[in-house]
Design an enzyme around this catalytic site. Structure first.
Site, mmCIF file in Angstrom:
data_model
loop_
_atom_site.group_PDB
_atom_site.id
_atom_site.type_symbol
_atom_site.label_atom_id
_atom_site.label_comp_id
_atom_site.label_asym_id
_atom_site.label_seq_id
_atom_site.Cartn_x
_atom_site.Cartn_y
_atom_site.Cartn_z
ATOM 1 N N ALA A 209 43.685 -81.105 14.058
ATOM 2 C CA ALA A 209 42.763 -80.329 14.886
ATOM 3 C C ALA A 209 43.474 -79.720 16.110
ATOM 4 O O ALA A 209 44.363 -80.356 16.675
ATOM 5 C CB ALA A 209 41.614 -81.228 15.345
ATOM 6 N N PRO A 210 43.098 -78.494 16.462
ATOM 7 C CA PRO A 210 42.038 -77.652 15.871
ATOM 8 C C PRO A 210 42.442 -76.900 14.619
ATOM 9 O O PRO A 210 41.630 -76.219 14.022
ATOM 10 C CB PRO A 210 41.711 -76.691 17.002
ATOM 11 C CG PRO A 210 43.012 -76.519 17.727
ATOM 12 C CD PRO A 210 43.678 -77.871 17.686
ATOM 13 N N GLY A 211 43.740 -76.975 14.225
ATOM 14 C CA GLY A 211 44.109 -76.417 12.940
ATOM 15 C C GLY A 211 45.157 -75.332 12.955
ATOM 16 O O GLY A 211 45.293 -74.602 11.976
ATOM 17 N N GLY A 212 45.918 -75.206 14.028
ATOM 18 C CA GLY A 212 46.940 -74.163 14.103
ATOM 19 C C GLY A 212 47.987 -74.281 13.005
ATOM 20 O O GLY A 212 48.350 -73.293 12.364
ATOM 21 N N ASP A 228 42.177 -85.630 10.850
ATOM 22 C CA ASP A 228 41.964 -85.735 12.292
ATOM 23 C C ASP A 228 40.501 -86.104 12.523
ATOM 24 O O ASP A 228 39.621 -85.505 11.901
ATOM 25 C CB ASP A 228 42.277 -84.410 12.994
ATOM 26 C CG ASP A 228 42.557 -84.593 14.491
ATOM 27 O OD1 ASP A 228 41.732 -85.232 15.172
ATOM 28 O OD2 ASP A 228 43.600 -84.111 14.954
ATOM 29 N N LYS A 295 56.967 -86.307 21.456
ATOM 30 C CA LYS A 295 56.696 -86.039 22.866
ATOM 31 C C LYS A 295 57.620 -86.875 23.741
ATOM 32 O O LYS A 295 57.750 -88.092 23.539
ATOM 33 C CB LYS A 295 55.230 -86.372 23.202
ATOM 34 C CG LYS A 295 54.215 -85.806 22.221
ATOM 35 C CD LYS A 295 54.306 -84.309 22.032
ATOM 36 C CE LYS A 295 53.310 -83.816 20.997
ATOM 37 N NZ LYS A 295 53.456 -82.392 20.677
#
Length: 339
Positions: A209-212, A228, A295
């Site tokens: 999400a959101p799905g890029g 997700d 990250k």
């Protein structure tokens, strides 16, 4: 010693220099643009340095430019005349080749000409030398950096410079209806790692999400399982090749050996990410590719990266680790599953 300009993502130049010092203990550095661009002197010839950088490409070094010529700046039209002269003297480098001209400027440079004006003049000189000015798929790149007191000029192939974009700043055009800019990270990974997503069939997108990332893989013709607990963008839900599991990845029931591509871009701690990816490995086909972002949430990114790689190498070959231009406080890993 050979001289180079190195470029890293803003705020990460110190890590690029740390990697280079480990490769070249005698290296010397001078800052050109705070936290991003630096001049370096490295032991060895240009050819030796290029070979070693390509063999062990640093994670945080986004782009390099050899310094083949230097011109003191006068701040007037003489600068362009001298630059034209340098290009003409290097005719054998450019003759008969498609050549891209990359111009970058330090904020305090007295060089009075814009990048566009400089490029226009150099392109005209290249045409005199039977070299075709070209932005697309150049054979050689002429790089010009306008520093505080001089022009630093160098050339090389896109591979030798680590990128075919000025300073390695890869630019993609935002599309109408694009779900998120995260899509650019996956596009850049495809270029940087020499992949073609269309070569894969079944993708698993963890933390979708959101799905890029899911949207890009669907556009390339893959069947995608997106996992997700958060909602995907509603424009994706009509794709017949999309399977949407609205739950935590740790709870998902996935078919063993199904997926030849796993992608993951979640804002989790690095070690949590490792555990999740390793827990899902049974869903991957032998030799499957994984593209994941890690990250860098702590003050010791080099130690974090080392720990992450040690853990992932129990199940994956680490093909490449790179901080891409579209990464921020993260790096992107390209892995292949060992089984």
């Amino acid at each position: 010693m050979s001289r180079w300009i190195g470029t890293a993502n803003r705020g990460f130049a110190s890590y690029a220099m740390e990697e280079l010092r480990r490769m070249y203990p005698q290296a010397r550095f001078t800052q050109l643009a705070a936290g991003e661009v630096f001049l370096m002197e490295l032991p060895g010839s240009r050819e030796e340095v290029q070979a070693s950088l390509l063999d062990r490409e640093p994670i945080f070094l986004r782009h390099v430019q050899p310094v083949d010529r230097e011109l003191p700046l006068s701040g007037n039209a003489d600068d362009l005349e001298e630059l034209s002269h340098v290009v003409r003297l290097a005719e054998p480098v450019f003759e008969g080749k498609r050549t891209a001209v990359h111009v970058r400027r330090a904020s305090a440079t007295p060089f009075p000409y814009s990048a566009a004006d400089t490029k226009a003049l150099v392109d005209a000189v290249l045409l005199e030398l039977d070299s075709e000015p070209s932005l697309q798929e150049p054979e050689v790149i002429l790089s010009i950096y306008a520093a505080a007191d001089r022009l630093l000029i160098g050339w090389g192939t896109p591979r030798e410079l680590l990128s075919d974009w000025p300073g390695g700043a890869v630019r993609f055009q935002r599309e109408e209806g694009q779900i998120s800019r995260a899509k650019f990270k996956l596009l850049e990974a495809e270029r940087a790692f020499g992949l073609s997503y269309a070569d894969y069939r079944q993708a698993l997108d963890i933390g979708a999400a959101p799905g890029g990332w899911t949207s890009l893989l669907l556009e390339r013709g893959l069947a995608v399982t997106a996992v997700d607990p958060a909602a995907l963008h509603p424009t994706l839900l009509g794709y017949p090749r999309l399977t949407y599991l609205q739950q935590n990845a740790s709870e998902a029931k996935l078919e063993a050996g199904r997926y030849d591509l796993l992608v993951c871009d979640m804002s989790w701690s690095p070690l949590q990410m490792c555990r999740l990816v390793l827990d899902l490995k049974q869903a991957l086909a032998p030799g499957a590719t994984a593209i994941i972002t890690i990250k860098l949430m702590h003050r010791k990114p080099m130690q974090t990266i080392r720990e992450v790689m040690e853990r992932l190498q129990t199940a994956f070959h680490v093909r490449k680790a790179k901080q891409l231009f579209h990464n921020r406080d993260e790096i992107t890993l390209y892995l292949t599953y060992k089984m």
